[in-house]
Design a protein around this motif. Structure first.
Motif, PDB file in Angstrom:
ATOM      1  N   PRO A 138     116.842  24.369  45.442  1.00  0.00           N
ATOM      2  CA  PRO A 138     115.664  24.857  44.538  1.00  0.00           C
ATOM      3  C   PRO A 138     115.721  26.099  43.935  1.00  0.00           C
ATOM      4  O   PRO A 138     116.224  26.554  45.243  1.00  0.00           O
ATOM      5  CB  PRO A 138     114.769  24.509  45.720  1.00  0.00           C
ATOM      6  N   GLY A 139     115.085  26.096  42.963  1.00  0.00           N
ATOM      7  CA  GLY A 139     115.392  27.845  42.449  1.00  0.00           C
ATOM      8  C   GLY A 139     116.305  27.848  40.943  1.00  0.00           C
ATOM      9  O   GLY A 139     117.116  28.297  40.736  1.00  0.00           O
ATOM     10  N   CYS A 140     117.520  26.448  41.919  1.00  0.00           N
ATOM     11  CA  CYS A 140     118.941  26.588  40.744  1.00  0.00           C
ATOM     12  C   CYS A 140     118.590  26.693  39.500  1.00  0.00           C
ATOM     13  O   CYS A 140     117.796  25.953  38.640  1.00  0.00           O
ATOM     14  CB  CYS A 140     119.853  25.314  41.181  1.00  0.00           C
ATOM     15  N   THR A 141     119.297  27.612  38.755  1.00  0.00           N
ATOM     16  CA  THR A 141     118.997  28.065  37.079  1.00  0.00           C
ATOM     17  C   THR A 141     120.007  28.050  36.699  1.00  0.00           C
ATOM     18  O   THR A 141     121.343  28.489  36.960  1.00  0.00           O
ATOM     19  CB  THR A 141     117.937  29.764  36.808  1.00  0.00           C
ATOM     20  N   ILE A 142     119.913  27.392  35.179  1.00  0.00           N
ATOM     21  CA  ILE A 142     120.572  27.296  34.545  1.00  0.00           C
ATOM     22  C   ILE A 142     120.527  27.618  32.572  1.00  0.00           C
ATOM     23  O   ILE A 142     118.723  27.407  32.698  1.00  0.00           O
ATOM     24  CB  ILE A 142     121.667  26.160  34.237  1.00  0.00           C
ATOM     25  N   LYS A 143     120.620  27.555  31.998  1.00  0.00           N
ATOM     26  CA  LYS A 143     120.797  27.723  30.927  1.00  0.00           C
ATOM     27  C   LYS A 143     120.824  26.332  29.614  1.00  0.00           C
ATOM     28  O   LYS A 143     122.139  25.706  29.689  1.00  0.00           O
ATOM     29  CB  LYS A 143     121.369  28.699  29.820  1.00  0.00           C
ATOM     30  N   TYR A 144     119.861  26.281  28.348  1.00  0.00           N
ATOM     31  CA  TYR A 144     119.435  25.066  27.746  1.00  0.00           C
ATOM     32  C   TYR A 144     119.705  25.909  26.457  1.00  0.00           C
ATOM     33  O   TYR A 144     118.941  26.584  25.975  1.00  0.00           O
ATOM     34  CB  TYR A 144     118.864  24.025  27.385  1.00  0.00           C
TER      35      TYR A 144
ATOM     36  N   LEU B   3     119.896  17.170  36.866  1.00  0.00           N
ATOM     37  CA  LEU B   3     121.390  17.275  37.357  1.00  0.00           C
ATOM     38  C   LEU B   3     122.854  16.561  36.727  1.00  0.00           C
ATOM     39  O   LEU B   3     123.220  16.720  37.319  1.00  0.00           O
ATOM     40  CB  LEU B   3     120.767  16.289  39.090  1.00  0.00           C
ATOM     41  N   THR B   4     121.952  16.315  35.436  1.00  0.00           N
ATOM     42  CA  THR B   4     122.599  15.910  34.834  1.00  0.00           C
ATOM     43  C   THR B   4     123.510  16.537  33.778  1.00  0.00           C
ATOM     44  O   THR B   4     124.584  16.421  33.499  1.00  0.00           O
ATOM     45  CB  THR B   4     122.782  14.598  33.768  1.00  0.00           C
ATOM     46  N   PHE B   5     122.594  18.259  33.956  1.00  0.00           N
ATOM     47  CA  PHE B   5     123.330  19.079  33.028  1.00  0.00           C
ATOM     48  C   PHE B   5     124.495  19.638  33.296  1.00  0.00           C
ATOM     49  O   PHE B   5     124.826  19.786  34.872  1.00  0.00           O
ATOM     50  CB  PHE B   5     121.970  20.291  33.462  1.00  0.00           C
TER      51      PHE B   5
ATOM     52  N   LEU C  81     117.932  16.610  24.113  1.00  0.00           N
ATOM     53  CA  LEU C  81     117.722  15.869  25.702  1.00  0.00           C
ATOM     54  C   LEU C  81     117.313  14.844  26.061  1.00  0.00           C
ATOM     55  O   LEU C  81     117.458  14.213  26.826  1.00  0.00           O
ATOM     56  CB  LEU C  81     116.991  16.430  26.042  1.00  0.00           C
ATOM     57  N   ASP C  82     116.825  13.996  25.121  1.00  0.00           N
ATOM     58  CA  ASP C  82     116.372  12.172  24.981  1.00  0.00           C
ATOM     59  C   ASP C  82     115.522  12.208  26.558  1.00  0.00           C
ATOM     60  O   ASP C  82     115.671  11.654  27.144  1.00  0.00           O
ATOM     61  CB  ASP C  82     117.627  11.603  25.753  1.00  0.00           C
TER      62      ASP C  82
END
Length: 296
Positions: free
Chosen positions: A121-127, A112-114, A159-160
């Motif tokens: 559930p299932g929420c997708t982001i890109k690093y 949730l910090t991104f 990403l620590d």
């Protein structure tokens, strides 16, 4: 789960399916609606027998022009072969990229910090170009990063995140009632719906046909679900795969996974099933834990 901990899931494998027929190919096979998989949403799904029995489970992530399947490594080769059998003349390519990519898990709180992260559930982001997603089965299991092995440790440093004992992650999964490993011990021994796939967001009853759909729908619609897969804890003694579980000399279940993170198929509607009771097998005394996300 500590916000700085990361668990390298060495027991996971990565298959990649692409090609112009990839979406239709998967839609005709899997228990979840592939149309719900996008750059911002991943899903949990399964491949069943034509009779609706469990074969394989996996998480599906949209990536570039195709789909990543995050599956247990012990099932990867057989899943690859099974998908290849269904391929026929479909214009799809199935690749096993397990030697190149790795799966790392970390906490829900860290996810949730991104930027762009949503608490679902299932929420997708890109690093950068690599997918990060909140576990589509249960967000308390945290998030996963799928990344090229060569980039893994530099990315974790940025990403620590710090490598932690994988047993902590397995124990969390077991306590939540989600099988962490040894999935081959479930093959063809219970129906997919008995694996709690509906509650784990792994079955879509509104999509069209898929392998095993008829029996799965029949069990659901005719309210014939009388057994479920539950985690068990050993109080003392030793478990054996396939043995019966008793309460007051009445059989109420069977041990399917007898390893460090055991599970059993339980007649949860039987009058002799009491969550607070101690149960017996031939050589063990056990507790059975009904996950709180199962309401009936």
């Amino acid at each position: 789960m500590n916000i700085k901990n990361v668990y390298i899931l060495e027991d996971r494998a990565i298959l990649y399916i692409n090609g112009e027929d990839a979406k239709e190919f998967l839609q005709n096979l899997i228990s979840k609606d592939i149309n719900k998989v996008s750059d911002v949403n991943s899903c949990f799904s399964s491949l069943l027998t034509p009779q609706g029995k469990f074969l394989y489970e996996f998480i599906i992530v949209k990536h570039k022009s195709g789909y990543i399947l995050d599956c247990e490594k012990s099932q990867a080769e057989e899943l690859y072969k099974q998908l290849s059998l269904y391929k026929l003349r479909s214009k799809v390519e199935i690749l096993n990229l397990s030697n190149e990519f790795v799966v790392a898990a970390f906490s829900h709180e860290k996810f949730l910090t991104f930027d762009g992260a949503k608490d679902q559930p299932g929420c997708t982001i890109k690093y950068r170009e690599d997918p990060i997603f909140l576990d589509p089965r249960n967000k308390d299991l945290g998030a996963r990063l799928i990344i090229n092995l060569e980039k893994l440790y530099l990315s974790l440093k940025k990403l620590d995140l710090h490598d932690a004992n994988l047993k902590e992650y397995y124990s969390l999964s077991h306590s939540l009632g989600i099988v962490p490993k040894d999935l081959n011990k479930l093959k063809d021994k219970l129906f997919g719906i008995e694996c709690n796939f509906e509650e784990l967001n792994g079955i879509d009853f509104k999509k069209g046909c898929y392998v095993g759909q008829e029996n799965t729908a029949r069990i659901k619609l005719k309210n014939k679900l009388s057994k479920r897969l539950f985690p068990i804890n050993v109080i003392n003694g030793k478990l054996h795969e396939g043995e019966s579980i008793y309460n007051n000399e009445i059989e109420i279940g069977k041990v399917l996974i007898d390893s460090d993170y055991p599970f059993a198929l339980i007649k949860f509607l039987n009058e002799n099933f009491d969550e607070k009771a101690n149960f017996k097998t031939k050589e063990a005394s056990i507790n059975i834990n009904k996950p709180d996300w199962i309401k009936n």
